[in-house]
Design a protein around this motif. Sequence first.
Motif, PDB file in Angstrom:
ATOM      1  N   GLU A  71       0.812  -1.216   0.000  1.00 20.68           N
ATOM      2  CA  GLU A  71       0.000   0.000   0.000  1.00 20.68           C
ATOM      3  C   GLU A  71       0.855   1.279   0.000  1.00 20.68           C
ATOM      4  OE1 GLU A  71      -3.383   0.024  -0.094  1.00 20.68           O
ATOM      5  OE2 GLU A  71      -3.310  -2.168  -0.252  1.00 20.68           O
ATOM      6  N   GLY A  72       2.128   1.133   0.309  1.00 21.05           N
ATOM      7  CA  GLY A  72       2.968   2.306   0.531  1.00 21.05           C
ATOM      8  C   GLY A  72       3.157   3.186  -0.686  1.00 21.05           C
ATOM      9  N   HIS A  73       3.072   2.604  -1.892  1.00 18.09           N
ATOM     10  CA  HIS A  73       3.314   3.412  -3.091  1.00 18.09           C
ATOM     11  C   HIS A  73       2.274   4.516  -3.249  1.00 18.09           C
ATOM     12  CE1 HIS A  73       0.250   0.681  -4.328  1.00 18.09           C
ATOM     13  NE2 HIS A  73       0.375   0.866  -5.623  1.00 18.09           N
ATOM     14  N   VAL A  74       1.042   4.279  -2.794  1.00 19.32           N
ATOM     15  CA  VAL A  74      -0.002   5.302  -2.889  1.00 19.32           C
ATOM     16  C   VAL A  74       0.321   6.473  -1.964  1.00 19.32           C
ATOM     17  CG1 VAL A  74      -2.444   5.792  -2.444  1.00 19.32           C
ATOM     18  CG2 VAL A  74      -1.785   3.684  -3.624  1.00 19.32           C
ATOM     19  N   GLN A  75       0.761   6.170  -0.746  1.00 27.32           N
ATOM     20  CA  GLN A  75       1.118   7.233   0.185  1.00 27.32           C
ATOM     21  C   GLN A  75       2.356   8.005  -0.274  1.00 27.32           C
ATOM     22  OE1 GLN A  75       0.918   4.200   3.354  1.00 27.32           O
ATOM     23  NE2 GLN A  75       0.025   5.813   4.631  1.00 27.32           N
ATOM     24  N   LEU A  76       3.335   7.284  -0.813  1.00 25.49           N
ATOM     25  CA  LEU A  76       4.534   7.969  -1.295  1.00 25.49           C
ATOM     26  C   LEU A  76       4.223   8.824  -2.516  1.00 25.49           C
ATOM     27  CD1 LEU A  76       7.306   5.248  -0.883  1.00 25.49           C
ATOM     28  CD2 LEU A  76       6.882   7.250   0.554  1.00 25.49           C
TER      29      LEU A  76
END
Length: 338
Positions: free
Chosen positions: A78-83
């Motif tokens: 999920e981290g790519h969306v936040q980054l």
Amino acid sequence: MGVVLNLDEKKNQQASIQKLVDLTKADMGRVNALILSKAGSDVEMIPEVANHLISSGGKRLRPMMTLAAAAMFGYEGEGHVQLATSVEFMHTATLLHDDVVDESDLRRGKSTARMIWGNQASVLVGDFLLGQAFKMMVDVGSLDALDVLATSASVIAEGEVMQLAAAKNMETTEDEYLAVIKAKTAALFSAAAEVGPIIADASRAHRLALRSYGLNLGLAFQLIDDALDYGGTAADLGKNVGDDFREGKITMPLLLSYRRGSEDERAFWKSSIEQGNNDDEALQKAIGLMTKHGSIADTVQRARHFGEIARDALAPLPQTPQKDALIDVIDFCISRVN
């Protein structure tokens, strides 16, 4: 007003980021929702100012690069969306701050936030967005990604100060100018591309490849912007043609024209840029001198050079749809001068 640039290259006429848009569409929907959520605040003016720029039609190229670079190496978290959202907030904050420093009236064809709410609100909302960006980076939990994006934020600020120091200084060298845009523009492109392979646990070689790709793409992107300010249209720019000239900004076409000019021509540039004699008649003369010395066309050639370095950086990577899409971005950025 301006010189119409026509490269007459079929591939550039057809250049598009549609592949990138299609590949990242689902994740960009999540990014856009997160942008609206994180731009919210109980302080009424904050979402008003933020959404004025966020909703103004930018392509969101940088967050799409982050998403594609993560997917290229099989990332499934999920981290790519936040980054990606962090990257867009950093970019938006930079634009809010830039418009204050440059005293700009237009951004993407609309009145700048500072013209509506004032300089203080623009700076402070930019700071709020930076704070939100860093909170999301921390939530992702990757110290390497946090380090890359935090470093880029510092480098961008250094670039702004470097540009301020070089403002209206016709003795600025080409190397000094490239250092400014490397910090001010290319650093965020580079970080946006590099954090993708970082969170996907890709190899160091792959991480460095995406870093180089982003850095050189960013240099090409800014040089094309420089060319468009004198050789484009207001529709291309989202601002008035010649704004760099009126603001006394040192850019590549201007530097090349000054160095290649006669003594009388250099006196004109000093009068226009350093002393502020930059009315519409002076702008027309400036464009004429740039045409005479091939300064706009040579700025485009320099952009192509950095574009080819970006292309070569990706060449050793495995063939994926994301790789093809990122290569298309290079052609798209340079084709904007058509």
